[in-house]
Design a protein around this motif. Structure first.
Motif, PDB file in Angstrom:
ATOM      1  N   ILE A 125       0.834  -1.198   0.000  1.00  0.00           N
ATOM      2  CA  ILE A 125       0.000   0.000   0.000  1.00  0.00           C
ATOM      3  C   ILE A 125       0.870   1.251   0.000  1.00  0.00           C
ATOM      4  O   ILE A 125       0.637   2.196  -0.768  1.00  0.00           O
ATOM      5  N   GLY A 126       1.878   1.267   0.863  1.00  0.00           N
ATOM      6  CA  GLY A 126       2.767   2.422   0.917  1.00  0.00           C
ATOM      7  C   GLY A 126       3.531   2.629  -0.379  1.00  0.00           C
ATOM      8  O   GLY A 126       3.632   3.750  -0.892  1.00  0.00           O
ATOM      9  N   ILE A 127       4.072   1.545  -0.935  1.00  0.00           N
ATOM     10  CA  ILE A 127       4.854   1.649  -2.173  1.00  0.00           C
ATOM     11  C   ILE A 127       3.965   2.039  -3.342  1.00  0.00           C
ATOM     12  O   ILE A 127       4.348   2.867  -4.181  1.00  0.00           O
ATOM     13  N   SER A 128       2.758   1.452  -3.428  1.00  0.00           N
ATOM     14  CA  SER A 128       1.874   1.771  -4.552  1.00  0.00           C
ATOM     15  C   SER A 128       1.472   3.242  -4.530  1.00  0.00           C
ATOM     16  O   SER A 128       1.463   3.907  -5.580  1.00  0.00           O
ATOM     17  N   GLY A 129       1.155   3.753  -3.347  1.00  0.00           N
ATOM     18  CA  GLY A 129       0.824   5.173  -3.249  1.00  0.00           C
ATOM     19  C   GLY A 129       1.997   6.047  -3.641  1.00  0.00           C
ATOM     20  O   GLY A 129       1.849   7.036  -4.366  1.00  0.00           O
ATOM     21  N   PHE A 130       3.180   5.660  -3.190  1.00  0.00           N
ATOM     22  CA  PHE A 130       4.375   6.429  -3.511  1.00  0.00           C
ATOM     23  C   PHE A 130       4.668   6.386  -5.006  1.00  0.00           C
ATOM     24  O   PHE A 130       4.969   7.406  -5.629  1.00  0.00           O
ATOM     25  N   VAL A 131       4.571   5.191  -5.602  1.00  0.00           N
ATOM     26  CA  VAL A 131       4.857   5.038  -7.034  1.00  0.00           C
ATOM     27  C   VAL A 131       3.879   5.848  -7.876  1.00  0.00           C
ATOM     28  O   VAL A 131       4.284   6.586  -8.791  1.00  0.00           O
ATOM     29  N   ALA A 132       2.581   5.730  -7.587  1.00  0.00           N
ATOM     30  CA  ALA A 132       1.565   6.438  -8.377  1.00  0.00           C
ATOM     31  C   ALA A 132       1.723   7.952  -8.249  1.00  0.00           C
ATOM     32  O   ALA A 132       1.718   8.678  -9.252  1.00  0.00           O
TER      33      ALA A 132
ATOM     34  N   ILE B 184       4.767   5.351   7.147  1.00  0.00           N
ATOM     35  CA  ILE B 184       3.866   4.621   8.035  1.00  0.00           C
ATOM     36  C   ILE B 184       3.952   3.125   7.765  1.00  0.00           C
ATOM     37  O   ILE B 184       3.945   2.300   8.684  1.00  0.00           O
ATOM     38  N   ALA B 185       4.032   2.773   6.484  1.00  0.00           N
ATOM     39  CA  ALA B 185       4.152   1.353   6.130  1.00  0.00           C
ATOM     40  C   ALA B 185       5.458   0.768   6.671  1.00  0.00           C
ATOM     41  O   ALA B 185       5.497  -0.375   7.150  1.00  0.00           O
ATOM     42  N   ILE B 186       6.532   1.539   6.595  1.00  0.00           N
ATOM     43  CA  ILE B 186       7.826   1.088   7.132  1.00  0.00           C
ATOM     44  C   ILE B 186       7.733   0.938   8.656  1.00  0.00           C
ATOM     45  O   ILE B 186       8.260  -0.023   9.235  1.00  0.00           O
ATOM     46  N   PHE B 187       7.064   1.885   9.315  1.00  0.00           N
ATOM     47  CA  PHE B 187       6.873   1.785  10.762  1.00  0.00           C
ATOM     48  C   PHE B 187       6.167   0.480  11.127  1.00  0.00           C
ATOM     49  O   PHE B 187       6.525  -0.195  12.098  1.00  0.00           O
ATOM     50  N   ASN B 188       5.149   0.135  10.334  1.00  0.00           N
ATOM     51  CA  ASN B 188       4.423  -1.113  10.599  1.00  0.00           C
ATOM     52  C   ASN B 188       5.322  -2.323  10.487  1.00  0.00           C
ATOM     53  O   ASN B 188       5.248  -3.250  11.289  1.00  0.00           O
ATOM     54  N   PHE B 189       6.152  -2.327   9.454  1.00  0.00           N
ATOM     55  CA  PHE B 189       7.083  -3.438   9.271  1.00  0.00           C
ATOM     56  C   PHE B 189       8.007  -3.546  10.489  1.00  0.00           C
ATOM     57  O   PHE B 189       8.247  -4.650  11.006  1.00  0.00           O
ATOM     58  N   ILE B 190       8.499  -2.417  10.934  1.00  0.00           N
ATOM     59  CA  ILE B 190       9.402  -2.407  12.097  1.00  0.00           C
ATOM     60  C   ILE B 190       8.678  -2.954  13.325  1.00  0.00           C
ATOM     61  O   ILE B 190       9.222  -3.773  14.080  1.00  0.00           O
TER      62      ILE B 190
ATOM     63  N   PHE C 158      15.959  -1.733   3.453  1.00  0.00           N
ATOM     64  CA  PHE C 158      16.979  -1.363   4.449  1.00  0.00           C
ATOM     65  C   PHE C 158      16.356  -0.615   5.622  1.00  0.00           C
ATOM     66  O   PHE C 158      16.606  -0.951   6.786  1.00  0.00           O
ATOM     67  N   LEU C 159      15.529   0.421   5.316  1.00  0.00           N
ATOM     68  CA  LEU C 159      14.935   1.214   6.385  1.00  0.00           C
ATOM     69  C   LEU C 159      13.997   0.385   7.253  1.00  0.00           C
ATOM     70  O   LEU C 159      13.955   0.554   8.473  1.00  0.00           O
ATOM     71  N   ALA C 160      13.239  -0.511   6.609  1.00  0.00           N
ATOM     72  CA  ALA C 160      12.297  -1.329   7.366  1.00  0.00           C
ATOM     73  C   ALA C 160      12.987  -2.424   8.168  1.00  0.00           C
ATOM     74  O   ALA C 160      12.493  -2.824   9.221  1.00  0.00           O
ATOM     75  N   GLY C 161      14.117  -2.925   7.686  1.00  0.00           N
ATOM     76  CA  GLY C 161      14.736  -4.083   8.321  1.00  0.00           C
ATOM     77  C   GLY C 161      15.901  -3.814   9.229  1.00  0.00           C
ATOM     78  O   GLY C 161      16.269  -4.678  10.038  1.00  0.00           O
ATOM     79  N   ILE C 162      16.496  -2.615   9.170  1.00  0.00           N
ATOM     80  CA  ILE C 162      17.743  -2.392   9.900  1.00  0.00           C
ATOM     81  C   ILE C 162      17.538  -2.425  11.417  1.00  0.00           C
ATOM     82  O   ILE C 162      18.315  -3.050  12.146  1.00  0.00           O
ATOM     83  N   TYR C 163      16.464  -1.786  11.918  1.00  0.00           N
ATOM     84  CA  TYR C 163      16.246  -1.780  13.363  1.00  0.00           C
ATOM     85  C   TYR C 163      15.865  -3.164  13.890  1.00  0.00           C
ATOM     86  O   TYR C 163      16.467  -3.644  14.867  1.00  0.00           O
TER      87      TYR C 163
ATOM     88  N   ILE D 252      -3.357   0.895   7.647  1.00  0.00           N
ATOM     89  CA  ILE D 252      -1.942   0.740   7.990  1.00  0.00           C
ATOM     90  C   ILE D 252      -1.746   0.870   9.495  1.00  0.00           C
ATOM     91  O   ILE D 252      -0.956   0.137  10.101  1.00  0.00           O
ATOM     92  N   SER D 253      -2.467   1.805  10.122  1.00  0.00           N
ATOM     93  CA  SER D 253      -2.347   1.969  11.578  1.00  0.00           C
ATOM     94  C   SER D 253      -2.798   0.712  12.310  1.00  0.00           C
ATOM     95  O   SER D 253      -2.194   0.320  13.312  1.00  0.00           O
ATOM     96  N   CYS D 254      -3.851   0.087  11.805  1.00  0.00           N
ATOM     97  CA  CYS D 254      -4.328  -1.150  12.438  1.00  0.00           C
ATOM     98  C   CYS D 254      -3.324  -2.280  12.274  1.00  0.00           C
ATOM     99  O   CYS D 254      -3.176  -3.119  13.176  1.00  0.00           O
ATOM    100  N   LEU D 255      -2.641  -2.302  11.153  1.00  0.00           N
ATOM    101  CA  LEU D 255      -1.584  -3.295  10.978  1.00  0.00           C
ATOM    102  C   LEU D 255      -0.485  -3.089  12.015  1.00  0.00           C
ATOM    103  O   LEU D 255       0.030  -4.038  12.605  1.00  0.00           O
ATOM    104  N   GLY D 256      -0.128  -1.818  12.237  1.00  0.00           N
ATOM    105  CA  GLY D 256       0.867  -1.524  13.269  1.00  0.00           C
ATOM    106  C   GLY D 256       0.378  -1.886  14.649  1.00  0.00           C
ATOM    107  O   GLY D 256       1.127  -2.422  15.472  1.00  0.00           O
ATOM    108  N   LEU D 257      -0.891  -1.596  14.909  1.00  0.00           N
ATOM    109  CA  LEU D 257      -1.472  -1.943  16.201  1.00  0.00           C
ATOM    110  C   LEU D 257      -1.488  -3.450  16.389  1.00  0.00           C
ATOM    111  O   LEU D 257      -1.250  -3.962  17.489  1.00  0.00           O
ATOM    112  N   PHE D 258      -1.768  -4.177  15.331  1.00  0.00           N
ATOM    113  CA  PHE D 258      -1.750  -5.640  15.374  1.00  0.00           C
ATOM    114  C   PHE D 258      -0.361  -6.138  15.769  1.00  0.00           C
ATOM    115  O   PHE D 258      -0.223  -7.069  16.569  1.00  0.00           O
ATOM    116  N   GLY D 259       0.672  -5.511  15.202  1.00  0.00           N
ATOM    117  CA  GLY D 259       2.034  -5.906  15.551  1.00  0.00           C
ATOM    118  C   GLY D 259       2.352  -5.674  17.010  1.00  0.00           C
ATOM    119  O   GLY D 259       2.947  -6.526  17.675  1.00  0.00           O
ATOM    120  N   LEU D 260       1.923  -4.519  17.525  1.00  0.00           N
ATOM    121  CA  LEU D 260       2.238  -4.196  18.918  1.00  0.00           C
ATOM    122  C   LEU D 260       1.449  -5.062  19.895  1.00  0.00           C
ATOM    123  O   LEU D 260       1.984  -5.502  20.907  1.00  0.00           O
TER     124      LEU D 260
END
Length: 886
Positions: free
Chosen positions: A107-114, A389-395, A482-487, A774-782
């Protein structure tokens, strides 16, 4: 834990190929692992496992020394292949987490690409023109009683700049036209076309706008004489078919029935992204010998038209001071020739690079709307925000799952794998996930462009055939990976082998990491709540704009324009025919509908009882005596204008008050001047909105003037709409067989005033859904991480008889506090943003308090839905599973 010394022989073996520093580190790790296994499994199992680790470690170190000797510190292809295989196995094994990660990143990448593709498209206009930094458009700004801007100039401006002003290399001017075209083939048959991108130009146009390749003819002579036309290749092929350009030269074209010209040149555009997308270039000299001369007055400095465009190309290294000197000379000449003492024209220049983005001026007549740079910046901010936000969710998700990788990390460290190698392995996994997300994002990007097709130019598309697109996408994959996986990689690779290989592992992260994850969640819900509140406010305002009474009737009113080049007699024939249709309740012809986007003003003078001159710039409406009845405009005093009484006028309440009458009704009978013409006010119109609700009601006058009234309006019973339209079409085809009928509905015209707001609301709604998802995905992770950390506490409380509500409260209390913090921050920010957006409207609805509260309620409800399933699963688990080693 008891203390036991491991066998010494393995340590002697390690000394033969290990540095002292590495040996000291390894001894500590092996010592802890050995003692941990003796406590759990006994000495025999510990010794066997210890020797197995030594043998595998020896092999690992041997391989590493060989690779370092041959290839330095570079990873081998085999190592990379191994990392990819392991990463793929982990991705397959953790299907749910992987799916959430891929969806969030996609979702994050598609929005950014478009969005980034659209921004790149919009920023590429006119960039191919040589010397574009030396090209400027001259435009007009009005001062005095009349204020505003116009993208065009008066006719004499170009001639004056060319003949009397130094410092200019080339001056060109052209005039936009919309002509019907007739082309004769060799057999004498005529084919008709309707065109809107035609200009009258001279040879200097091709010198300044140097974007064409000449296929036939010469740029120096092709527009030098009357009766010549240059065609763009694609347009020429429409007229004549696919024949050689040289064979097109000399062919005859007829514009507007009587303007006969001969093709003198064929050109081809060298780039697609240009605002100068004209197709027919008629020589300006043709105005001297044809009926076109009636449209232009060579020495008229007081008449300014947006169709009359003037461009200058200055010399290299021209300073800003020299540009100012050019404008000073031009404005002095304009002032000297100004015949209207009430308002004045001030000429300014616009750099060519700003042409596509000058929303206050527009581009050209009949061209698309200018692009707002602020909009592009906002879109870029949205794209970056969605990606972050998508990267934050991955983290969040990966950090929560880090404990599941702990045994793998401990075992690999015991085998001698370095921390950097582990980080590389985890980054390989995050990059592979980003790559899969990028693949998923491509169809999402195309769907997004299609969904918002009304927002984007028709010519825009995501260029999959452009190699630069794929290079950029691949670079984006590596950056996101890199940004999503480094931390998470650092977190996972920092586990101690002794702790991770214990069955009783209880992983407690550093407080800084926990705070960071909370910051991510709060940030996401701040954005989500801002979008929810602002979207609700936008929808409320748009609903108010569409439902507010404009002060005239718009439902059931249809209007259309008759061809401006046809005679009034033909229009009268059509009116007579339309009057015979019984379903038409009222019929009127006029110059302007009650409300439209543009305006027509006139300067009026009034002398009060003290003979004080009062001057106003007044909006004008002109038409027949049925205008008021058709649109149900209300007279609060006086009477309607009489037929053929062209010196009678109606004014609105606002204008009457501006003339000094506290009671507008007392303005009936006053006289006003427009130049030498005297107008008598015979009636006062109740105020109505003749512009969009962005603007306040301004002074207005209505005059009986059927001359040049090309709009025919009719009131129709909506139940008989189809019947009326069919009959109107039949009568139109009889009177104007060669012209299409373009019928419009008044209520749709009013609705079009707020297209920008409606589109903005649509974007905001989609962005809100995406941000919440996306926020709910992050909340799911936490919540997943939190449940893992508190699994033993939940088990103990269940054994002690805790209810589902008690357990749910314990697990979710922290998240509701975070959502509350987000609301506390979002509330004042959204209030400021809404207030800033509302400043663009003169008439606004009241934003109720519940709109702000609803943002927090929606967030809480969605959070409950997100964490509810997880809490249910955690509370339903068998406490024996979490307490079996206690």
């Amino acid at each position: 834990m008891s203390t036991h010394n491991p066998p010494k022989l393995p340590l002697k073996i390690f000394r033969s190929f290990c540095s002292e520093e590495r040996l000291e580190e390894l001894e500590g790790d092996l010592y802890e692992v050995y003692n941990a296994f003796i406590d759990e499994r006994g000495s025999l199992y510990a010794n066997l496992f210890y020797w197995w680790i030594v043998i595998r470690s020896f092999r690992s170190f041997a391989l590493k020394r060989t690779k370092m000797r041959n290839k330095g510190h570079l990873l081998s292809i085999a190592s990379l292949s191994h990392n990819i295989k392991i990463a793929w196995r982990n991705i397959i094994r953790r299907k749910t987490t992987t799916a959430i990660n891929i969806i969030g990143l996609a979702i994050g990448i598609s929005g950014f690409v478009a969005i980034f593709s659209l921004i790149s498209y919009e920023l590429s206009f006119n960039k191919h023109l040589p010397d574009r930094d030396r090209i400027y458009r001259v435009y007009t700004e009005f001062g005095g009683a009349f204020s505003g801007t116009n993208s065009g100039t008066a006719v004499p401006v170009a001639t004056f700049l060319k003949d009397y002003v130094s410092g200019i290399e080339t001056v060109t001017h052209f005039h936009n036209q919309s002509f019907d075209v007739a082309v004769e083939d060799k057999a004498g048959n005529t084919q008709s076309y309707s065109r809107s991108n035609i200009i009258l130009a001279d040879p200097t146009y091709f010198k300044v706008v140097n974007q064409y390749k000449w296929l036939a003819g010469s740029p120096h002579t092709a527009l030098l004489n009357p009766g010549q036309v240059v065609l763009e290749r694609k347009q020429a092929e429409k007229y004549f078919g696919r024949i050689a350009p040289l064979d097109m030269v000399g062919r005859k074209i007829i514009y507007q029935d009587s303007l006969d010209v001969m093709v003198s040149g064929i050109v081809e555009l060298t780039a697609d992204r240009t605002d100068f997308n004209f197709t027919d270039f008629i020589s300006f000299k043709s105005t001297e010998t044809t009926w076109l001369k009636d449209f232009f007055t060579a020495d008229d400095w007081s008449s300014v038209s947006s169709g009359w465009q003037t461009f200058i190309q200055v010399y290299e290294n021209t300073s800003e001071e020299q540009l100012n000197d050019i404008l000073v000379a031009l404005n002095q000449e304009a002032k000297k020739n100004q015949t209207n003492s009430v308002w004045e024209t001030i000429y300014k220049i616009q750099p060519l690079d700003d042409l596509h983005y000058g929303t206050n001026l527009g581009i050209f007549d009949h061209s698309g709307p200018a692009t707002q740079l602020l909009t592009l910046k906002v879109l870029l901010g949205v794209a970056v925000a969605l990606l972050i936000i998508a990267i934050f969710n991955f983290i969040n998700l990966e950090t929560a799952q880090a404990i599941n990788k702990s045994k793998e990390v401990g075992l690999r460290k015991s085998l001698g794998v370095s921390k950097s190698s582990l980080i590389t392995r985890f980054l390989t996994e995050s990059t592979l996930v980003a790559f899969l997300a990028a693949l998923v994002s491509l169809p999402l990007s195309f769907y997004g462009v299609e969904f918002f097709s009304e927002f984007v130019p028709k010519e825009f598309s995501i260029e999959l055939s452009n190699p630069l697109f794929w290079v950029s996408l691949l670079l984006l994959v590596f950056v996101v990976g890199f940004l999503a996986g480094i931390y998470p990689a650092f977190i996972a690779s920092s586990f101690s082998p002794a702790q991770t290989l214990k069955p009783t592992l209880k992983f407690t992260p550093k407080s800084g990491g926990k705070r960071l994850r909370k910051v991510f969640i709060v940030s996401q819900f701040i954005v989500a709540q801002l979008l929810v509140i602002c979207t609700l406010a936008m929808l409320s305002q748009v609903s108010y704009l569409l439902e507010k009474e404009m002060g005239f009737e718009d439902e059931g009113v249809i209007y259309f324009r008759t061809p401006y080049y046809e005679t009034i007699e033909k229009q009268q024939v059509l009116l007579n025919e339309l009057s015979k249709i019984p379903q038409i309740q009222t019929l009127s012809y006029h110059q302007e509908i009650p409300a439209r986007q543009g305006w027509s003003k006139s300067t009026m003078k009034y002398y009060d009882q003290d003979s004080t001159e009062i001057i106003h710039s007044v909006h004008q409406k002109k038409g027949d005596i049925n205008y008021l009845e058709l649109y149900q405009l209300e007279l609060i005093a006086g009477r309607n204008v009489h037929e053929k009484a062209d010196r009678e006028t109606l004014i609105n309440e606002t204008y009457a008050k501006m003339l000094g009458f506290d009671d507008p009704k007392k303005a009936v009978g006053v006289r006003m001047l427009n130049g030498e013409k005297v107008f008598e006010v015979v009636g006062i119109l109740k105020d109505f909105h003749f512009q969009s609700l962005h603007s306040e009601i301004e002074p207005l006058m209505y005059t009986y003037e059927p001359k040049n009234s090309r709009i025919i309006g009719m009131a129709v019973d909506t139940d008989q709409l189809k019947t009326v339209i069919d009959q109107v079409n039949d009568r139109w085809d009889h009177v104007y067989p060669d012209d299409p009928l373009e019928m419009q509905f008044m209520d749709e015209t009013i609705e079009s005033f707020y297209q920008t707001e409606q589109r903005t609301s649509k974007v905001a709604m989609v962005a809100t859904v995406v941000a919440i998802l996306i926020s709910c995905l992050g909340l799911f992770g936490l919540i997943s991480y939190n449940i893992i950390q508190k699994s033993k506490e939940v088990g103990i409380r269940k054994v002690l008889g805790a209810s589902l509500l008690n357990i749910g409260t314990i697990l979710s209390k922290e998240f509701f506090i975070l959502i509350l913090v987000a609301f506390v921050v979002a509330f004042p920010v959204s209030y400021i943003l809404i207030g800033y957006w509302m400043e663009d409207f003169s008439y606004t609805t009241n934003i109720s308090w519940w709109i702000y509260g609803l943002g927090g309620i929606i967030s809480i409800v969605i959070a409950l839905m997100t964490i509810g399933a997880k809490i249910w699963k955690a509370s339903d688990a068998n406490p024996v599973e979490s307490l079996r080693y206690e």
